[in-house]
Structures are given as C-alpha cells and as structure tokens.
Write a protein that holds these residues in place. Structure first.
Motif, mmCIF file in Angstrom:
data_model
loop_
_atom_site.group_PDB
_atom_site.id
_atom_site.type_symbol
_atom_site.label_atom_id
_atom_site.label_comp_id
_atom_site.label_asym_id
_atom_site.label_seq_id
_atom_site.Cartn_x
_atom_site.Cartn_y
_atom_site.Cartn_z
ATOM 1 N N VAL A 39 0.871 -1.167 0.000
ATOM 2 C CA VAL A 39 0.000 0.000 0.000
ATOM 3 C C VAL A 39 0.909 1.218 0.000
ATOM 4 C CG1 VAL A 39 -1.663 1.335 1.337
ATOM 5 C CG2 VAL A 39 -1.867 -1.152 1.234
ATOM 6 N N ARG A 40 0.760 2.066 -0.992
ATOM 7 C CA ARG A 40 1.542 3.300 -1.085
ATOM 8 C C ARG A 40 0.668 4.451 -0.593
ATOM 9 N NH1 ARG A 40 3.011 -0.085 -4.972
ATOM 10 N NH2 ARG A 40 5.229 -0.447 -5.279
ATOM 11 N N LEU A 41 0.991 4.979 0.558
ATOM 12 C CA LEU A 41 0.150 6.010 1.169
ATOM 13 C C LEU A 41 0.021 7.255 0.302
ATOM 14 C CD1 LEU A 41 1.119 5.744 4.954
ATOM 15 C CD2 LEU A 41 -0.768 4.636 3.717
ATOM 16 N N ARG A 42 1.014 7.553 -0.523
ATOM 17 C CA ARG A 42 0.932 8.747 -1.371
ATOM 18 C C ARG A 42 -0.190 8.636 -2.397
ATOM 19 N NH1 ARG A 42 4.999 6.122 -3.805
ATOM 20 N NH2 ARG A 42 4.620 5.684 -6.000
ATOM 21 N N GLU A 43 -0.655 7.428 -2.645
ATOM 22 C CA GLU A 43 -1.735 7.203 -3.596
ATOM 23 C C GLU A 43 -3.104 7.192 -2.930
ATOM 24 O OE1 GLU A 43 -0.587 3.464 -5.280
ATOM 25 O OE2 GLU A 43 1.045 4.337 -6.472
ATOM 26 N N LYS A 44 -3.138 7.380 -1.621
ATOM 27 C CA LYS A 44 -4.379 7.278 -0.850
ATOM 28 C C LYS A 44 -4.789 8.639 -0.304
ATOM 29 C CE LYS A 44 -4.253 2.838 -1.416
ATOM 30 N NZ LYS A 44 -5.187 2.190 -2.314
ATOM 31 N N ARG A 45 -6.055 8.732 0.034
ATOM 32 C CA ARG A 45 -6.599 9.939 0.662
ATOM 33 C C ARG A 45 -7.114 9.554 2.041
ATOM 34 N NH1 ARG A 45 -4.024 13.054 -2.111
ATOM 35 N NH2 ARG A 45 -4.586 13.376 -4.265
ATOM 36 N N PHE A 46 -6.549 10.176 3.047
ATOM 37 C CA PHE A 46 -7.013 9.918 4.412
ATOM 38 C C PHE A 46 -6.677 11.108 5.295
ATOM 39 C CE2 PHE A 46 -2.872 8.039 3.826
ATOM 40 C CZ PHE A 46 -2.158 8.350 4.972
ATOM 41 N N GLY A 47 -7.525 11.301 6.288
ATOM 42 C CA GLY A 47 -7.363 12.444 7.178
ATOM 43 C C GLY A 47 -6.881 12.023 8.552
ATOM 44 N N PHE A 48 -6.780 13.010 9.405
ATOM 45 C CA PHE A 48 -6.307 12.792 10.764
ATOM 46 C C PHE A 48 -7.375 12.158 11.640
ATOM 47 C CE2 PHE A 48 -3.981 16.675 9.377
ATOM 48 C CZ PHE A 48 -2.720 16.120 9.328
ATOM 49 N N CYS A 49 -6.936 11.402 12.628
ATOM 50 C CA CYS A 49 -7.821 10.849 13.649
ATOM 51 C C CYS A 49 -8.489 12.009 14.389
ATOM 52 C CB CYS A 49 -6.992 10.001 14.617
ATOM 53 S SG CYS A 49 -7.918 9.360 16.022
ATOM 54 N N LYS A 50 -9.788 11.856 14.668
ATOM 55 C CA LYS A 50 -10.545 12.885 15.401
ATOM 56 C C LYS A 50 -10.510 12.660 16.909
ATOM 57 C CE LYS A 50 -13.830 13.832 11.717
ATOM 58 N NZ LYS A 50 -15.249 13.994 11.391
ATOM 59 N N GLY A 51 -10.019 11.510 17.334
ATOM 60 C CA GLY A 51 -9.947 11.211 18.759
ATOM 61 C C GLY A 51 -11.287 10.909 19.396
ATOM 62 N N CYS A 52 -12.281 10.568 18.587
ATOM 63 C CA CYS A 52 -13.626 10.330 19.126
ATOM 64 C C CYS A 52 -13.758 8.964 19.795
ATOM 65 C CB CYS A 52 -14.667 10.481 18.030
ATOM 66 S SG CYS A 52 -14.587 9.215 16.727
ATOM 67 N N LEU A 53 -12.866 8.039 19.458
ATOM 68 C CA LEU A 53 -12.832 6.673 19.982
ATOM 69 C C LEU A 53 -14.058 5.839 19.622
ATOM 70 C CD1 LEU A 53 -11.176 7.233 23.478
ATOM 71 C CD2 LEU A 53 -10.094 6.637 21.300
ATOM 72 N N ALA A 54 -14.878 6.308 18.686
ATOM 73 C CA ALA A 54 -16.019 5.513 18.220
ATOM 74 C C ALA A 54 -15.542 4.202 17.608
ATOM 75 C CB ALA A 54 -16.843 6.305 17.208
#
Length: 179
Positions: A39-54
């Motif tokens: 998995v090449r992270l540069r090819e993916k879209r993802f954001g930061f953890c919100k810390g909600c712990l859901a």
C-alpha cells in the motif's frame, strides 16, 4: 504455507529511497514464498484521527476514507512492514497519521504477530534512526501479540535514486526472505 505480508510504504515520492527499500524487502518475501501486498500512502486519501474513539465500539473508523480499507488490510495481515523516510528524526507524517488511524485494530482479534521497520535518511548516523524506531515500537507495544521483529536503516540517501547500490537493499531483501 506462506505468510500474508502487508507493506505500508509512506514515501511521498514515487520511487523514493524508502519505497525502493520496501521493494527489496518485498522481493525477498516473495522469493521465500510469501504473499506480499504493498500500500503506497501517497496514492491514498485519508485524514487525521478525530480522537472520538467511536472506532473502539464500531470496530472501524467513522471517517470514510482510504484509511478504513488500509486498517482492514493491516488487521488481516500476518506481517506488517512499515517503510518511511526519516523526517526530523522520526517517521514521516503520512505514516504517523496512518498508525493513528489504525486505532480500530486496538482490542481487535488482529492477525499480525510481526512488524518490520525500513527507514531512509539524508544523514547517516545511527541515532538519526532512533526516533523513527521509537515511534513504531510505541505503536507495536500496544499490540501484545506483535513484536518489532527487525529494522533496516539506510543513511546518506536523500535524492530519489541515491539508495541504488546501498548495502541496506540486500539487508532488506534478506530480511524479507527470513519472514
């Protein structure tokens, strides 16, 4: 029977030095009969953890992006391999963000029992690598069935392609063979 190996490459540069190191590890693991996915992270879209712990209740993150699929792949792998350039004496932000987003794995019945760290840096001193190793070791320590089974560090590589001919490439290939 071969193991299921997941390589998480966090190089922001195509064919970057840490990605090349990851490819060497993958080659060795395939030579040994293991199944390898990268998995090449540069090819993916993802954001930061919100810390909600859901995620600890749901078993997956509430943010619907590529990190959910990557965490699921991490869950099912027997072996995790993290490849990163060293940024400011630690892992790059892309890898740190993905490790944070893998929080749904905590407390789950994950499969991985081994993790490996492959890192590259412009500086060559072994202490350059210490912070990156500590960051990944901290994540691994949260998973009681997993150990940081090996590390490879390639120093004195900065520009794309600098790693060509570096002894760390063979070290990574052999480590992959030994998975």
């Amino acid at each position: 029977m071969g193991k299921k190996v997941l390589v998480v490459s966090s190089s922001p540069r195509k064919n970057g030095n840490s990605e090349t190191l990851a490819d060497a590890f993958s080659k060795g693991a395939r030579e040994a009969g293991h199944s390898v996915e990268t998995v090449r992270l540069r090819e993916k879209r993802f954001g930061f953890c919100k810390g909600c712990l859901a995620c600890l209740k749901l078993g997956h993150c509430v943010i619907q992006d590529d990190a959910v699929e990557i965490a699921a792949k991490m869950h099912d792998a027997d072996v995790l391999v993290f490849a990163t350039p060293v940024y400011y004496y630690s892992v790059c932000g892309q890898l740190k963000t993905m490790l944070d987003r893998a929080n749904p794995l905590f407390g789950s019945d994950y499969s991985f029992t081994e993790a490996y760290l492959l890192a590259t840096a412009a500086e060559s001193g072994r202490s350059t690598f210490d912070g990156a190793e500590k960051a990944v070791q901290g994540w691994v320590d949260c998973f009681s069935r997993c150990t940081l089974a090996g590390t490879v560090f390639a120093g004195c590589v900065n520009s794309v392609g600098d790693i060509a001919g570096h002894p760390a490439l063979e070290q990574a290939r052999r480590m992959g063979m030994g998975v």
